[in-house]
Design a protein around this motif. Structure first.
Motif, PDB file in Angstrom:
ATOM      1  N   ASP A   8       0.870  -1.175   0.000  1.00 14.86           N
ATOM      2  CA  ASP A   8       0.000   0.000   0.000  1.00 14.86           C
ATOM      3  C   ASP A   8       0.913   1.233   0.000  1.00 14.86           C
ATOM      4  N   CYS A   9       0.846   2.064  -1.031  1.00 16.33           N
ATOM      5  CA  CYS A   9       1.916   3.056  -1.188  1.00 16.33           C
ATOM      6  C   CYS A   9       1.428   4.373  -1.793  1.00 16.33           C
ATOM      7  N   ASP A  10       2.329   5.372  -1.805  1.00 20.21           N
ATOM      8  CA  ASP A  10       1.992   6.716  -2.317  1.00 20.21           C
ATOM      9  C   ASP A  10       3.177   7.282  -3.097  1.00 20.21           C
ATOM     10  N   PRO A  11       3.576   6.642  -4.186  1.00 18.39           N
ATOM     11  CA  PRO A  11       4.855   7.016  -4.825  1.00 18.39           C
ATOM     12  C   PRO A  11       4.892   8.462  -5.285  1.00 18.39           C
ATOM     13  N   GLY A  12       6.000   9.114  -4.898  1.00 16.16           N
ATOM     14  CA  GLY A  12       7.147   8.912  -4.045  1.00 16.16           C
ATOM     15  C   GLY A  12       8.301   8.103  -4.636  1.00 16.16           C
ATOM     16  N   LEU A  21      12.497  -3.108  -5.321  1.00 19.85           N
ATOM     17  CA  LEU A  21      13.086  -4.166  -4.481  1.00 19.85           C
ATOM     18  C   LEU A  21      12.114  -5.340  -4.341  1.00 19.85           C
ATOM     19  N   ALA A  22      10.831  -5.023  -4.166  1.00 18.26           N
ATOM     20  CA  ALA A  22       9.829  -6.088  -3.975  1.00 18.26           C
ATOM     21  C   ALA A  22       9.643  -6.905  -5.258  1.00 18.26           C
ATOM     22  N   PHE A  23       9.561  -6.230  -6.401  1.00 18.76           N
ATOM     23  CA  PHE A  23       9.335  -6.952  -7.657  1.00 18.76           C
ATOM     24  C   PHE A  23      10.563  -7.760  -8.077  1.00 18.76           C
ATOM     25  N   ALA A  24      11.712  -7.445  -7.502  1.00 16.16           N
ATOM     26  CA  ALA A  24      12.913  -8.238  -7.791  1.00 16.16           C
ATOM     27  C   ALA A  24      13.013  -9.446  -6.863  1.00 16.16           C
ATOM     28  N   ALA A  25      12.037  -9.618  -5.991  1.00 15.48           N
ATOM     29  CA  ALA A  25      12.139 -10.665  -4.957  1.00 15.48           C
ATOM     30  C   ALA A  25      10.957 -11.615  -5.026  1.00 15.48           C
ATOM     31  N   GLN A  26      10.516 -11.921  -6.238  1.00 15.01           N
ATOM     32  CA  GLN A  26       9.271 -12.685  -6.319  1.00 15.01           C
ATOM     33  C   GLN A  26       9.425 -14.163  -5.958  1.00 15.01           C
ATOM     34  N   ASP A  27      10.668 -14.640  -5.759  1.00 13.67           N
ATOM     35  CA  ASP A  27      10.830 -15.999  -5.207  1.00 13.67           C
ATOM     36  C   ASP A  27      10.471 -16.012  -3.729  1.00 13.67           C
ATOM     37  N   GLU A  28      10.736 -14.884  -3.088  1.00 14.98           N
ATOM     38  CA  GLU A  28      10.514 -14.819  -1.639  1.00 14.98           C
ATOM     39  C   GLU A  28       9.179 -14.183  -1.268  1.00 14.98           C
ATOM     40  N   LEU A  29       8.699 -13.279  -2.141  1.00 10.52           N
ATOM     41  CA  LEU A  29       7.474 -12.524  -1.841  1.00 10.52           C
ATOM     42  C   LEU A  29       6.459 -12.704  -2.961  1.00 10.52           C
ATOM     43  N   GLU A  30       5.255 -13.073  -2.590  1.00 13.99           N
ATOM     44  CA  GLU A  30       4.183 -13.118  -3.596  1.00 13.99           C
ATOM     45  C   GLU A  30       3.356 -11.843  -3.410  1.00 13.99           C
ATOM     46  N   ILE A  31       3.493 -10.935  -4.363  1.00 11.86           N
ATOM     47  CA  ILE A  31       2.773  -9.654  -4.243  1.00 11.86           C
ATOM     48  C   ILE A  31       1.357  -9.871  -4.772  1.00 11.86           C
ATOM     49  N   LEU A  32       0.381  -9.792  -3.883  1.00 10.34           N
ATOM     50  CA  LEU A  32      -1.009 -10.068  -4.289  1.00 10.34           C
ATOM     51  C   LEU A  32      -1.625  -8.851  -4.983  1.00 10.34           C
ATOM     52  N   GLY A  33      -1.141  -7.676  -4.651  1.00  9.74           N
ATOM     53  CA  GLY A  33      -1.661  -6.468  -5.271  1.00  9.74           C
ATOM     54  C   GLY A  33      -0.898  -5.266  -4.754  1.00  9.74           C
ATOM     55  N   VAL A  34      -0.948  -4.186  -5.535  1.00  7.42           N
ATOM     56  CA  VAL A  34      -0.344  -2.925  -5.113  1.00  7.42           C
ATOM     57  C   VAL A  34      -1.467  -1.892  -5.064  1.00  7.42           C
ATOM     58  N   CYS A  35      -1.609  -1.238  -3.912  1.00  6.58           N
ATOM     59  CA  CYS A  35      -2.669  -0.245  -3.713  1.00  6.58           C
ATOM     60  C   CYS A  35      -2.044   1.143  -3.642  1.00  6.58           C
ATOM     61  N   ALA A  36      -2.760   2.116  -4.168  1.00  8.20           N
ATOM     62  CA  ALA A  36      -2.305   3.507  -4.061  1.00  8.20           C
ATOM     63  C   ALA A  36      -3.192   4.248  -3.072  1.00  8.20           C
ATOM     64  N   VAL A  37      -2.588   5.215  -2.394  1.00  7.08           N
ATOM     65  CA  VAL A  37      -3.316   6.059  -1.445  1.00  7.08           C
ATOM     66  C   VAL A  37      -2.809   7.491  -1.632  1.00  7.08           C
ATOM     67  N   THR A  38      -3.613   8.462  -1.251  1.00  7.91           N
ATOM     68  CA  THR A  38      -3.102   9.835  -1.281  1.00  7.91           C
ATOM     69  C   THR A  38      -1.964   9.964  -0.286  1.00  7.91           C
ATOM     70  N   GLY A  39      -1.004  10.816  -0.574  1.00  2.00           N
ATOM     71  CA  GLY A  39       0.139  10.951   0.329  1.00  2.00           C
ATOM     72  C   GLY A  39       1.126  11.956  -0.223  1.00  2.00           C
ATOM     73  N   ASN A  40       2.235  11.458  -0.703  1.00  2.00           N
ATOM     74  CA  ASN A  40       3.269  12.367  -1.207  1.00  2.00           C
ATOM     75  C   ASN A  40       2.709  13.331  -2.245  1.00  2.00           C
ATOM     76  N   VAL A  41       1.824  12.820  -3.088  1.00  2.00           N
ATOM     77  CA  VAL A  41       1.062  13.635  -4.046  1.00  2.00           C
ATOM     78  C   VAL A  41      -0.378  13.125  -3.991  1.00  2.00           C
ATOM     79  N   PRO A  42      -1.340  13.865  -4.557  1.00  2.00           N
ATOM     80  CA  PRO A  42      -2.734  13.409  -4.478  1.00  2.00           C
ATOM     81  C   PRO A  42      -2.937  12.055  -5.163  1.00  2.00           C
ATOM     82  N   MET A  64      -3.174  -3.683  -9.835  1.00  2.00           N
ATOM     83  CA  MET A  64      -2.979  -2.354  -9.223  1.00  2.00           C
ATOM     84  C   MET A  64      -4.347  -1.772  -8.860  1.00  2.00           C
ATOM     85  N   PHE A  65      -4.449  -1.141  -7.702  1.00  2.00           N
ATOM     86  CA  PHE A  65      -5.736  -0.637  -7.212  1.00  2.00           C
ATOM     87  C   PHE A  65      -5.606   0.799  -6.705  1.00  2.00           C
ATOM     88  N   ALA A  66      -6.632   1.596  -6.950  1.00  2.00           N
ATOM     89  CA  ALA A  66      -6.674   2.953  -6.393  1.00  2.00           C
ATOM     90  C   ALA A  66      -7.476   2.944  -5.097  1.00  2.00           C
TER      91      ALA A  66
END
Ligand code: BDR
Ligand code: CA
Length: 314
Positions: A8-12, A21-42, A64-66
Motif C-alpha cells: 500500500d503506497c503513495d509514490p514517491g 526491491l519487492a518486484f525483484a524478490a518474487q521468489d521470496e514474496l508473492e505480491i497479491l496487489g499494489v494499492c495507491a493512497v493519497t500521500g506524497n502527491v494526491p 494495481m488498485f486505487a
C-alpha cells in the motif's frame, strides 16, 4: 513458499525503490496487489505512478488498485516540495500500459483477506494508513487474517520530518494510524530513527549507474532528484530510503535491530499531532503492540538493494 504480501503506497521516489526491491524478490514474496493512497502527491497521481512503476519493472501479473483520496478526519497534506509535482520526478512521466483494476483498493484488501486463512497475509503500508484503517473499520473480521503489518512510519529519537514531532505518513492521517497501531495484530515499524541511517551517497549512486537495466536506470534518476531536497535539509549527500526498509526487512531481517514497544499516536494536540509516542524503555504497562526498528546495517542494506536491482534484465 513465498510470503504473501499486499503493498500500500503513495509514490514517491522511495516508494518506487521499495516497489523495485519487492518486484525483484518474487521468489521470496508473492505480491497479491499494489494499492495507491493519497500521500506524497494526491491520489490521481499516486494511482498513475503505481502503473508507471509497474511498467518499468515489466509487471504483467500483479494487479494495481486505487484507494482513498483523503484522510479519515483531517485535511491531510502532500509533499511535492520533497518529491516534485509528479511524486516520481527524476524520470519521464508516460501513459502507462498497466491499468488500474475497477475494484477499489479497500475492497481488494477486504476481499483478499476475507478469503485467506488466519495469519496468512502480510500488509506492507508505506504511505498514510488510510486504506488499511478504512478496511479495518469496514470489515473488522479481516484482522485475524493479517499475519503482520510491516510499515514505514513514525519517529522517536529522530524527531519529526514534517513537524518537530511528527513523521509524514502518520501526520497525514493520525486517526488512521491510531486505528492501525491499536488493531491488535503484530506490527513492525520502520520510522525515521532507522530510515535516517540509510541515506544514499554519491558512491551508492555510482554503483547503481553501472547496472545496465531500465529499473536501475530509473532508480538512479529518481534518487538523483530525491537527494537534492535532503541535501539541503539535512546536509547529507543523498536521500533517506525510508520505504525500502520494509522489504529489506522481509528479505533480510538480520539487517535490523528491533525492540518490542508500546506505540501510541497523538490525535488531539495541535502542537504534536501525529507524534508516535514510543515507550522504548518500558516506562508504562501499556501492551507492546509494535516491533520498533532502531538500527540498521547500512552497508548490508545497500548491498541487498544493489544486488537486487542487478537482477532485472537489460
Ligand atoms: C515517508 O513519507 C514520504 O515522504 C516517504 O515516501 C515515506 O513513506 C517518510 O516520512
Ligand atoms: Ca511513502
Amino acid at each position: 513458499m513465498p510470503r504473501k504480501i499486499i503493498i500500500d503506497c503513495d509514490p514517491g521516489q522511495d516508494d518506487a525503490l521499495m516497489l523495485f526491491l519487492a518486484f525483484a524478490a518474487q521468489d521470496e514474496l508473492e505480491i497479491l496487489g499494489v494499492c495507491a493512497v493519497t500521500g506524497n502527491v494526491p491520489l490521481e497521481k499516486t494511482q498513475r505512478n503505481i502503473c508507471i512503476l509497474s511498467d518499468i519493472v515489466g509487471n504483467k501479473t500483479v494487479p494495481m488498485f486505487a484507494g482513498c483520496d483523503k484522510p479519515l478526519e483531517t485535511e491531510g497534506a502532500t509533499a511535492e516540495y520533497v518529491h516534485g509535482e509528479d511524486g516520481i520526478d527524476g524520470i519521464d512521466i508516460f501513459d502507462p500500459v498497466t491499468k488500474l483494476e475497477s475494484k477499489g483498493a479497500v475492497d481488494f484488501i477486504i476481499d483478499t483477506l476475507m478469503s485467506a486463512a488466519d495469519n496468512e497475509i502480510t500488509l506492507v503500508p508505506i504511505g498514510p494508513l488510510i486504506n488499511i484503517a478504512t478496511a479495518i473499520l469496514r470489515e473488522p473480521a479481516i484482522l485475524p487474517k493479517i499475519r503482520e503489518i510491516v510499515l514505514m512510519g513514525g519517529a522517536m529519537r529522530e524527531g519529526g520530518n514534517v513537524t518537530p514531532s511528527a513523521e509524514f505518513n502518520i501526520y497525514v492521517d493520525p486517526h488512521a494510524a491510531k486505528i492501525v497501531f491499536e488493531c491488535g495484530r503484530p506490527i513492525v515499524a520502520f520510522g525515521l530513527d532507522v530510515t535516517h541511517q540509510v541515506f544514499t551517497s554519491a558512491e551508492v549512486l555510482d554503483r547503481i549507474s553501472t547496472i545496465d537495466n531500465p529499473v536501475a536506470k530509473a532508480s538512479h534518476d529518481l534518487l538523483s532528484f530525491f537527494g537534492r531536497y535532503d541535501a539541503d535539509k539535512y546536509g547529507t549527500e543523498g536521500a533517506p530510503l525510508h520505504d525500502p526498509c520494509t522489504i529489506a526487512y522481509l528479505l533480510k531481517p538480520e539487517l535490523f535491530a528491533l525492540k518490542s514497544c508500546n506505540v501510541r499516536v497523538e490525535t488531539q494536540s495541535a502542537l504534536t499531532m501525529g507524534h508516535t509516542a514510543v515507550d522504548f524503555w518500558g516506562v508504562t504497562n501499556e501492551p507492546k503492540n509494535t516491533q520498533w526498528a532502531y538500527q540498521v546495517d547500512r552497508d548490508g542494506f545497500f548491498e541487498l538493494l544493489i544486488e537486487r536491482l542487478g537482477r532485472y534484465r537489460a
